[in-house]
Motif scaffolding. Sequence first.
Motif, PDB file in Angstrom:
ATOM      1  N   UNK A 124     -43.975  23.291   3.645  1.00  0.00           N
ATOM      2  CA  UNK A 124     -45.130  22.496   4.080  1.00  0.00           C
ATOM      3  C   UNK A 124     -45.245  21.208   3.265  1.00  0.00           C
ATOM      4  N   UNK A 125     -45.719  20.162   3.918  1.00  0.00           N
ATOM      5  CA  UNK A 125     -45.870  18.867   3.243  1.00  0.00           C
ATOM      6  C   UNK A 125     -46.750  18.980   2.002  1.00  0.00           C
ATOM      7  N   UNK A 126     -47.802  19.789   2.090  1.00  0.00           N
ATOM      8  CA  UNK A 126     -48.746  19.899   0.969  1.00  0.00           C
ATOM      9  C   UNK A 126     -48.100  20.505  -0.278  1.00  0.00           C
ATOM     10  N   UNK A 127     -47.001  21.252  -0.111  1.00  0.00           N
ATOM     11  CA  UNK A 127     -46.324  21.846  -1.263  1.00  0.00           C
ATOM     12  C   UNK A 127     -45.457  20.829  -2.013  1.00  0.00           C
ATOM     13  N   UNK A 128     -45.164  19.709  -1.379  1.00  0.00           N
ATOM     14  CA  UNK A 128     -44.298  18.708  -2.018  1.00  0.00           C
ATOM     15  C   UNK A 128     -45.006  17.400  -2.337  1.00  0.00           C
ATOM     16  N   UNK A 129     -46.167  17.164  -1.726  1.00  0.00           N
ATOM     17  CA  UNK A 129     -46.832  15.870  -1.885  1.00  0.00           C
ATOM     18  C   UNK A 129     -47.232  15.596  -3.335  1.00  0.00           C
ATOM     19  N   UNK A 130     -47.450  16.641  -4.121  1.00  0.00           N
ATOM     20  CA  UNK A 130     -47.892  16.434  -5.500  1.00  0.00           C
ATOM     21  C   UNK A 130     -46.774  16.322  -6.520  1.00  0.00           C
ATOM     22  N   UNK A 131     -45.528  16.471  -6.083  1.00  0.00           N
ATOM     23  CA  UNK A 131     -44.413  16.537  -7.039  1.00  0.00           C
ATOM     24  C   UNK A 131     -44.035  15.212  -7.712  1.00  0.00           C
ATOM     25  N   UNK A 132     -44.080  14.070  -7.017  1.00  0.00           N
ATOM     26  CA  UNK A 132     -43.481  12.873  -7.611  1.00  0.00           C
ATOM     27  C   UNK A 132     -44.040  12.466  -8.976  1.00  0.00           C
ATOM     28  N   UNK A 133     -45.345  12.378  -9.142  1.00  0.00           N
ATOM     29  CA  UNK A 133     -45.874  11.973 -10.453  1.00  0.00           C
ATOM     30  C   UNK A 133     -46.100  13.184 -11.355  1.00  0.00           C
ATOM     31  N   UNK A 134     -46.910  14.137 -10.907  1.00  0.00           N
ATOM     32  CA  UNK A 134     -47.275  15.263 -11.775  1.00  0.00           C
ATOM     33  C   UNK A 134     -46.081  16.161 -12.086  1.00  0.00           C
ATOM     34  N   UNK A 135     -45.303  16.490 -11.054  1.00  0.00           N
ATOM     35  CA  UNK A 135     -44.144  17.356 -11.265  1.00  0.00           C
ATOM     36  C   UNK A 135     -43.091  16.710 -12.152  1.00  0.00           C
ATOM     37  N   UNK A 136     -42.793  15.437 -11.871  1.00  0.00           N
ATOM     38  CA  UNK A 136     -41.779  14.734 -12.674  1.00  0.00           C
ATOM     39  C   UNK A 136     -42.246  14.525 -14.111  1.00  0.00           C
ATOM     40  N   UNK A 137     -43.546  14.290 -14.309  1.00  0.00           N
ATOM     41  CA  UNK A 137     -44.078  14.141 -15.670  1.00  0.00           C
ATOM     42  C   UNK A 137     -43.890  15.435 -16.457  1.00  0.00           C
ATOM     43  N   UNK A 138     -44.239  16.571 -15.832  1.00  0.00           N
ATOM     44  CA  UNK A 138     -44.068  17.874 -16.487  1.00  0.00           C
ATOM     45  C   UNK A 138     -42.604  18.133 -16.806  1.00  0.00           C
ATOM     46  N   UNK A 139     -41.729  17.831 -15.842  1.00  0.00           N
ATOM     47  CA  UNK A 139     -40.289  18.061 -16.033  1.00  0.00           C
ATOM     48  C   UNK A 139     -39.735  17.196 -17.163  1.00  0.00           C
ATOM     49  N   UNK A 140     -40.102  15.917 -17.181  1.00  0.00           N
ATOM     50  CA  UNK A 140     -39.591  15.010 -18.210  1.00  0.00           C
ATOM     51  C   UNK A 140     -40.099  15.403 -19.592  1.00  0.00           C
ATOM     52  N   UNK A 141     -41.372  15.804 -19.674  1.00  0.00           N
ATOM     53  CA  UNK A 141     -41.933  16.230 -20.961  1.00  0.00           C
ATOM     54  C   UNK A 141     -41.184  17.432 -21.517  1.00  0.00           C
ATOM     55  N   UNK A 142     -40.923  18.405 -20.662  1.00  0.00           N
ATOM     56  CA  UNK A 142     -40.308  19.654 -21.116  1.00  0.00           C
ATOM     57  C   UNK A 142     -38.813  19.513 -21.411  1.00  0.00           C
ATOM     58  N   UNK A 143     -38.091  18.879 -20.494  1.00  0.00           N
ATOM     59  CA  UNK A 143     -36.625  18.862 -20.632  1.00  0.00           C
ATOM     60  C   UNK A 143     -36.116  17.727 -21.509  1.00  0.00           C
ATOM     61  N   UNK A 144     -36.717  16.538 -21.376  1.00  0.00           N
ATOM     62  CA  UNK A 144     -36.218  15.383 -22.128  1.00  0.00           C
ATOM     63  C   UNK A 144     -36.927  15.216 -23.464  1.00  0.00           C
ATOM     64  N   UNK A 145     -38.259  15.275 -23.461  1.00  0.00           N
ATOM     65  CA  UNK A 145     -39.002  15.050 -24.711  1.00  0.00           C
ATOM     66  C   UNK A 145     -38.928  16.253 -25.656  1.00  0.00           C
ATOM     67  N   UNK A 146     -38.973  17.466 -25.085  1.00  0.00           N
ATOM     68  CA  UNK A 146     -38.961  18.673 -25.931  1.00  0.00           C
ATOM     69  C   UNK A 146     -37.571  19.296 -26.017  1.00  0.00           C
ATOM     70  N   UNK A 147     -36.781  19.170 -24.963  1.00  0.00           N
ATOM     71  CA  UNK A 147     -35.425  19.709 -24.991  1.00  0.00           C
ATOM     72  C   UNK A 147     -35.307  21.140 -24.512  1.00  0.00           C
ATOM     73  N   UNK A 148     -36.251  21.584 -23.666  1.00  0.00           N
ATOM     74  CA  UNK A 148     -36.186  22.944 -23.121  1.00  0.00           C
ATOM     75  C   UNK A 148     -35.162  22.992 -21.992  1.00  0.00           C
ATOM     76  N   UNK A 149     -34.316  24.006 -22.018  1.00  0.00           N
ATOM     77  CA  UNK A 149     -33.325  24.206 -20.955  1.00  0.00           C
ATOM     78  C   UNK A 149     -33.922  25.166 -19.924  1.00  0.00           C
ATOM     79  N   UNK A 150     -34.046  24.704 -18.688  1.00  0.00           N
ATOM     80  CA  UNK A 150     -34.742  25.494 -17.680  1.00  0.00           C
ATOM     81  C   UNK A 150     -33.894  26.596 -17.076  1.00  0.00           C
ATOM     82  N   UNK A 151     -32.653  26.764 -17.563  1.00  0.00           N
ATOM     83  CA  UNK A 151     -31.852  27.912 -17.125  1.00  0.00           C
ATOM     84  C   UNK A 151     -32.079  29.116 -18.037  1.00  0.00           C
ATOM     85  N   UNK A 152     -33.017  28.975 -18.989  1.00  0.00           N
ATOM     86  CA  UNK A 152     -33.352  30.097 -19.872  1.00  0.00           C
ATOM     87  C   UNK A 152     -32.508  30.166 -21.124  1.00  0.00           C
ATOM     88  N   UNK A 153     -31.475  29.329 -21.213  1.00  0.00           N
ATOM     89  CA  UNK A 153     -30.669  29.306 -22.443  1.00  0.00           C
ATOM     90  C   UNK A 153     -31.392  28.438 -23.473  1.00  0.00           C
TER      91      UNK A 153
END
Length: 329
Positions: A124-153
């Motif tokens: 559904x469109x509503x499941x993706x409409x919020x991803x560009x800013x909020x989702x990408x901000x969360x992803x960048x904070x966790x993976x790039x700024x903190x260095x968390x690997x999202x494959x669990x390693x």
Amino acid sequence: MSKKLMHALQYNGYGGGPSGLKHVEVLIPSPSKDEVLIKLEAASVNPFDWKVQKRLAWPLLPRKFPHIPCTDVTGEVIEVGGDVKKFKVGEKVVGFVSPFSGGGLAEFAVVKESRTASRPAEIPASQCAGLPVAGLTALQALTEAIGIKLDGSGERKNILITAASGGVGHYAVQLAKLGNTHVTATCGARNIELVKSLGADEVLDYKTPDGAALKSPSGKKYDAVVHCAEGFPWSTFDPNLSAKGKVIDITPSSSSMLTFTLKKLTFSKKQLVPLLLIPKGKNLQFLVDLVKEGKLKTVVDSKFPLSKAEDGWARSIDGHATGKIIFEN
């Protein structure tokens, strides 16, 4: 398409809040050679959008008035620029509209190919409409700024996520739990069970003494904080951080920039890191794929038709939305 008119909301100057948004008929934009034109099914508002209206991004944004706000869009491609290779007419996509040009709060919008991702038609469109800013901000904070690997390693980390029921926070909790993390989260009392259901190991009511002090119930020191709330002086974070703990500030203020500079100048092992979002299509595609796999979901606070978008704008300014506020065409 460019000779035809579309419905949009725009503001003609700073201030005014929801009443400053005017319903207008404007020309449908034409995509340049590296852009796609999307017929919108849904868009999303972020605090950034109304902060620009409040002159908080002056003199950078907006570049000119009138300005059509919002950057988060999803819908169907109806025209592609001459250099576009990845997307075809008729395809469903999610995109990040340039905040400099604006244009998301409308029936049609243009998005650069490099900031666009494919969306499976079954999502559904509503499941993706919020991803560009909020989702990408969360992803960048966790993976790039903190260095968390999202494959669990990777090494196990204890992290804190403030305002965990908000737009960025609710994505950050889910993404963090894909990595090897112990998540402590803060939110209002009404959202504690929701945040637990998203995967948080410990949840604090931010109005309690421990919540205000950001103190982990299990006494853990945080290796990193994804700071999605506003306020909190460095002195609140400091005693809760591990020896090399980082605070990732997603809405850096002048005082947090000063703290960042001081920590650098004094060679402190504890750091405050201001986050500047760099939107990339491949990262947006990664998030859409997680939604498809059932590993990430958008909590929808409320939905508003474009004809009543100012009501959603007001709800965002109120600051108590749970998850994302969505506009639907």
